[in-house]
Design an enzyme around this catalytic site. Sequence first.
Site, PDB file in Angstrom:
ATOM      1  N   ASP A 164      -7.940  -5.468   0.164  1.00 52.85           N
ATOM      2  CA  ASP A 164      -8.445  -6.286  -0.937  1.00 52.85           C
ATOM      3  C   ASP A 164      -8.052  -7.746  -0.836  1.00 52.85           C
ATOM      4  O   ASP A 164      -8.527  -8.569  -1.614  1.00 52.85           O
ATOM      5  CB  ASP A 164      -7.939  -5.726  -2.276  1.00 52.85           C
ATOM      6  CG  ASP A 164      -8.571  -4.394  -2.582  1.00 52.85           C
ATOM      7  OD1 ASP A 164      -9.744  -4.227  -2.237  1.00 52.85           O
ATOM      8  OD2 ASP A 164      -7.891  -3.529  -3.150  1.00 52.85           O
ATOM      9  N   HIS A 170       0.855  -1.187   0.000  1.00 52.26           N
ATOM     10  CA  HIS A 170       0.000   0.000   0.000  1.00 52.26           C
ATOM     11  C   HIS A 170       0.891   1.237   0.000  1.00 52.26           C
ATOM     12  O   HIS A 170       1.953   1.236   0.621  1.00 52.26           O
ATOM     13  CB  HIS A 170      -0.904   0.011   1.245  1.00 52.26           C
ATOM     14  CG  HIS A 170      -2.062   0.925   1.097  1.00 52.26           C
ATOM     15  ND1 HIS A 170      -1.986   2.266   1.392  1.00 52.26           N
ATOM     16  CD2 HIS A 170      -3.319   0.696   0.657  1.00 52.26           C
ATOM     17  CE1 HIS A 170      -3.156   2.816   1.150  1.00 52.26           C
ATOM     18  NE2 HIS A 170      -3.977   1.891   0.697  1.00 52.26           N
TER      19      HIS A 170
HETATM   20  N1  CMC Z   1       4.176  -7.583  -4.751  1.00 51.27           N
HETATM   21  C1  CMC Z   1       5.532  -7.555  -4.919  1.00 51.27           C
HETATM   22  N2  CMC Z   1       6.284  -6.443  -4.809  1.00 51.27           N
HETATM   23  C2  CMC Z   1       5.660  -5.293  -4.530  1.00 51.27           C
HETATM   24  C3  CMC Z   1       4.266  -5.242  -4.318  1.00 51.27           C
HETATM   25  C4  CMC Z   1       3.518  -6.435  -4.440  1.00 51.27           C
HETATM   26  N3  CMC Z   1       2.192  -6.425  -4.277  1.00 51.27           N
HETATM   27  N4  CMC Z   1       3.890  -3.959  -4.043  1.00 51.27           N
HETATM   28  C5  CMC Z   1       5.017  -3.234  -4.069  1.00 51.27           C
HETATM   29  N5  CMC Z   1       6.090  -4.041  -4.364  1.00 51.27           N
HETATM   30  C6  CMC Z   1       7.492  -3.621  -4.428  1.00 51.27           C
HETATM   31  C7  CMC Z   1       7.771  -2.852  -5.699  1.00 51.27           C
HETATM   32  O1  CMC Z   1       8.232  -3.719  -6.730  1.00 51.27           O
HETATM   33  C8  CMC Z   1       8.814  -1.860  -5.249  1.00 51.27           C
HETATM   34  O2  CMC Z   1      10.058  -2.521  -5.217  1.00 51.27           O
HETATM   35  P1  CMC Z   1      11.417  -1.677  -5.513  1.00 51.27           P
HETATM   36  O3  CMC Z   1      11.499  -0.633  -4.431  1.00 51.27           O
HETATM   37  O4  CMC Z   1      12.496  -2.707  -5.413  1.00 51.27           O
HETATM   38  O5  CMC Z   1      11.262  -1.112  -6.883  1.00 51.27           O
HETATM   39  C9  CMC Z   1       8.436  -1.535  -3.814  1.00 51.27           C
HETATM   40  O6  CMC Z   1       7.689  -2.686  -3.348  1.00 51.27           O
HETATM   41  C10 CMC Z   1       7.556  -0.294  -3.678  1.00 51.27           C
HETATM   42  O7  CMC Z   1       6.481  -0.425  -4.600  1.00 51.27           O
HETATM   43  P2  CMC Z   1       5.816   0.804  -5.373  1.00 51.27           P
HETATM   44  O8  CMC Z   1       5.037   0.303  -6.538  1.00 51.27           O
HETATM   45  O9  CMC Z   1       6.870   1.840  -5.636  1.00 51.27           O
HETATM   46  O10 CMC Z   1       4.859   1.351  -4.241  1.00 51.27           O
HETATM   47  P3  CMC Z   1       3.588   2.249  -4.454  1.00 51.27           P
HETATM   48  O11 CMC Z   1       3.349   2.923  -3.164  1.00 51.27           O
HETATM   49  O12 CMC Z   1       3.748   3.108  -5.663  1.00 51.27           O
HETATM   50  O13 CMC Z   1       2.422   1.194  -4.790  1.00 51.27           O
HETATM   51  C11 CMC Z   1       0.632  -0.298  -4.613  1.00 51.27           C
HETATM   52  C12 CMC Z   1       1.461   0.772  -3.911  1.00 51.27           C
HETATM   53  C13 CMC Z   1      -0.614  -0.620  -3.797  1.00 51.27           C
HETATM   54  C14 CMC Z   1       0.167   0.210  -5.989  1.00 51.27           C
HETATM   55  C15 CMC Z   1       1.502  -1.574  -4.795  1.00 51.27           C
HETATM   56  O14 CMC Z   1       1.897  -2.067  -3.532  1.00 51.27           O
HETATM   57  C16 CMC Z   1       0.784  -2.667  -5.594  1.00 51.27           C
HETATM   58  O15 CMC Z   1       0.833  -2.649  -6.844  1.00 51.27           O
HETATM   59  N6  CMC Z   1       0.123  -3.642  -4.897  1.00 51.27           N
HETATM   60  C17 CMC Z   1      -0.666  -4.650  -5.584  1.00 51.27           C
HETATM   61  C18 CMC Z   1      -2.003  -4.077  -5.984  1.00 51.27           C
HETATM   62  C19 CMC Z   1      -2.943  -3.875  -4.802  1.00 51.27           C
HETATM   63  O16 CMC Z   1      -3.094  -4.763  -3.966  1.00 51.27           O
HETATM   64  N7  CMC Z   1      -3.590  -2.707  -4.748  1.00 51.27           N
HETATM   65  C20 CMC Z   1      -4.597  -2.404  -3.730  1.00 51.27           C
HETATM   66  C21 CMC Z   1      -4.221  -1.251  -2.882  1.00 51.27           C
HETATM   67  S1  CMC Z   1      -5.289  -1.145  -1.435  1.00 51.27           S
HETATM   68  C22 CMC Z   1      -6.849  -0.786  -2.046  1.00 51.27           C
HETATM   69  C23 CMC Z   1      -6.955   0.593  -2.591  1.00 51.27           C
HETATM   70  O17 CMC Z   1      -6.589   1.543  -1.868  1.00 51.27           O
HETATM   71  O18 CMC Z   1      -7.412   0.741  -3.704  1.00 51.27           O
END
Ligand code: CMC
Length: 430
Positions: free
Chosen positions: A364, A306
Amino acid sequence: MPDSKAAISYGETKTEAPVLSGSIGPSVIDIRSLYAQTGCFTYDPGFTSTAACKSTITYIDGDKGELLYRGYPIDQLADKSNYLEVCYLLLYGELPTQAQLKDFEQRVTRHTMIHDQMQYFFRGFRRDAHPMAVMCGVVGALSAFYHDSTDINDPVQREIASIRLIAKMPTIAAMAYKYSIGQPFIYPKNELSYAENFLHMCFATPCEEYKVNPIFAHAMDVIFTLHADHEQNASTSTVRLSGSSGANPFACIAAGVACLWGPAHGGANEAALNMLREIGTPDRVPEYVAKAKDKNSGFRLMGFGHRVYKNYDPRAKVMQQVAKDVLAQLGASDNPILQVAQDLEKVALSDPYFIEKKLYPNVDFYSGIILNAIGFPTSMFTAIFALARTVGWIAQWKEMIEDKDQKIGRPRQLYIGAPQRDYVDLKARG
Ligand code: CMC
């Protein structure tokens, strides 16, 4: 009055920016005059360090894993309150008295039907259309039917639009579902609670009396409560940005629905259950954890991670318990998908990759298991999220309209394209 000042020095310019404190949470450096003073913009793609507004509605402490609606912890509200009371709290700022709640429930209940002409919109869609595609269109179309509540400068019209949206979203979502399975639309029933009524509109048919399972109705109500608001997330910011131009509330909420659809946001509940099904059995969990850690795979564990929570999402904790309760009531505690989810959570939470990156299950991760057990297809999950989040979008939209500091949202950019150049005639380009 600013609490303190931040010194800013850039080239020859030395200036100060006021630092403003909220009631809790990080302070903000007020950079509204930064461009005028330094000629510089700030650069913050994804708004990781930018507060775009003041708000009194929802507070998240991502490190502690804390979520408050108007100051009340989400677990207390999920346990002791109900969705319509939470709607009142989010909209008006305080928990209602008994009389206020009764009046609010009545107002919502009396607006649940949609204009009969709107059913022709549904008939225009393909039967296999995704319910979120239908929701984007039909919610936007509300502004074509309820002209008497589109004047955003009239507080009475704003109020009526708010009630209409909260009341009609379940009807629209249920109609999208019924249309997709080729069943007749079921009208709302005023004697039922908000959650019961939604289940009734989704699962009743004209040929048979439908008795709402109270355990399902309770689970549904908790799901609605947990999704009701979440501060300045992508869809809420979309609603605020759309509203900042003066667009009517129905159009703004349709914009929120569209933004929510993405798999990184509300679409993750659908993606999470699809992923759990694909994993299928607990023995395949390590394979998927390894894939999620491999940057080249392009795969992420859906329902994990998140932007704000760097701790267990407090909504996921409640959701996990509700999932267990619903499956236990159905005599399905050995449900393989629940087992895969629990194993995946255990493995991921003890893996250094997930620990270092502070990736925990989010709301989720477990919601899909509950919705699936109730009988919803995965394609309905995000539509249900949208109906529950509508109150949060409206509360935030109203707060924005009533905020004296509100201006049209207009971010700037760091331009990295071609500098000015002269047009070259087509023939001269070869
Ligand atoms: N599985 C594996 N690695 C992950 C995941 C995951 N679900 N989420 C983040 N990472 C890694 C990512 O690869 C990155 O690694 P690095 O620093 O080495 O490049 C690091 O963690 C930070 O990730 P980010 O994408 O820069 O973080 P963000 O804050 O931009 O993204 C997020 C947050 C929710 C989009 C992301 O965690 C994600 O894609 N999760 C899966 C989708 C999901 O479950 N979304 C629902 C969010 S909660 C409901 C809502 O609010 O809508």
